[in-house]
Design an enzyme around this catalytic site. Sequence first.
Site, short mmCIF file in Angstrom:
data_model
loop_
_atom_site.label_atom_id
_atom_site.label_comp_id
_atom_site.label_asym_id
_atom_site.label_seq_id
_atom_site.Cartn_x
_atom_site.Cartn_y
_atom_site.Cartn_z
N LYS A 65 -0.74 -2.42 5.76
CA LYS A 65 0.56 -2.20 4.99
C LYS A 65 0.79 -0.85 4.92
O LYS A 65 2.07 -0.33 5.64
CB LYS A 65 0.77 -2.75 3.95
N GLN A 121 -1.04 -7.22 -3.86
CA GLN A 121 -1.74 -8.24 -2.88
C GLN A 121 -2.61 -9.25 -2.97
O GLN A 121 -3.49 -9.05 -4.18
CB GLN A 121 -2.86 -7.15 -2.07
N ASP A 160 7.84 -8.98 -1.25
CA ASP A 160 7.46 -10.34 -1.02
C ASP A 160 7.18 -11.22 -0.87
O ASP A 160 6.97 -12.75 -0.53
CB ASP A 160 5.60 -11.11 -1.11
#
Length: 331
Positions: free
Chosen positions: A78, A122, A145
């Site tokens: 990422k 994460q 997200d």
Amino acid sequence: MLARVGTMRARARFYVAAALTTAINAVQILDGRATAKAIRAELGAEVASIQKTHGVTPGLGVLLVGDRRDSLTYVRMKRKAADEVGIFSSDVTLPASASEDDVLEAVSKLNADPQIHGILVQLPLPSHIDESRILETISPNKDADGFCYENVARLVLRGGPRPLATACTPAGCVELLQRYDIPLAGKRAVVLGRSNVVGAPVAALLQQCDATVTLCHSASENVPDIVREADVVIAAVGKPEYVRGSWLKPGATVIDVGINAVDDATKKAGYRLVGDVHFDEASQVVSAITPVPGGVGPMTIAMLLSNVVNLTKASVGLPMAPLPGRLADKV
Ligand SMILES: NC(=O)c1ccc[n+]([C@@H]2O[C@H](COP(=O)([O-])OP(=O)(O)OC[C@H]3O[C@@H](n4cnc5c(N)ncnc54)[C@H](OP(=O)(O)O)[C@@H]3O)[C@@H](O)[C@H]2O)c1
């Protein structure tokens, strides 16, 4: 006996369908890698434009708790993708022993940091930490997200303000379908899996695109028969090669979200990655399919970057890019 006849009929249908499809047209591979590369190029141009007009560089704050190898790999991928499009990224790493309060404090600091426009925690977090509590602490306008209640609610409710971000894997599936001009309006879509991360939000997005959506889960009965009705299948169950060619309607489109490692002594690593769909069988029947790897995975990261750019735009008063489907473009 009856079950055997059913299986034989299904098999016969599969081979006839396979022969017909092969004769009529070759399967189209929906190339997530190439599409994600094109999206990154578009985002790179947008980042340069925002810097020029507003003097702002989009920033991604990544919070990693612990040192799981898969999480470290995902975070590295990422960060690399963010660098490529000119997004500034800042990592916060806490030990696996960090308390919930330590993690909450780290999220609060990122919420308050004006250089950060998108925050990514994460997952999975260590089991002693309440994931939903942490995700809820992320400010909805920094929710890279798309997992915050507020953004999920905005996605599911009809009318009202649009979500500020949508979950990356579901958005990646729909973006891929749209970029390949796969029709969705009025079509039957079957989603296998109902997780908060993939199945449930992708079903909501497909509905926004006017598909008629059926969502299957572990208690669903007659899953192969339901899949046979589908013009578009999204498989997100986490079971290697679960969907067989004989389940699929000739000419359907398959988006395979699954990533499963299966033993393979011929590979240096001792394993290979397969999806939730039996690719070789399916590709003889359907008209379009994503590969694993190289399908949904790269699209997920591209959508994360897209969320960060969109959140940055919103923060400086620029209009956000439209979401997949028919969501109104108002914030
Ligand atoms: N490519 C990417 O970027 C990406 C991103 C995320 C996930 N993934 C992969 O996608 C897969 C799914 O991920 P996830 O996080 O959604 O997994 P998950 O949280 O484990 O959810 C799996 C879902 O599948 C359902 N299910 C289980 N058995 C089923 C069956 N026989 N028929 C129909 N549905 C069934 C479960 O039903 P219940 O709700 O009843 O338990 C559950 O809703 C995994 O392989 C994961 O590695 C890939």
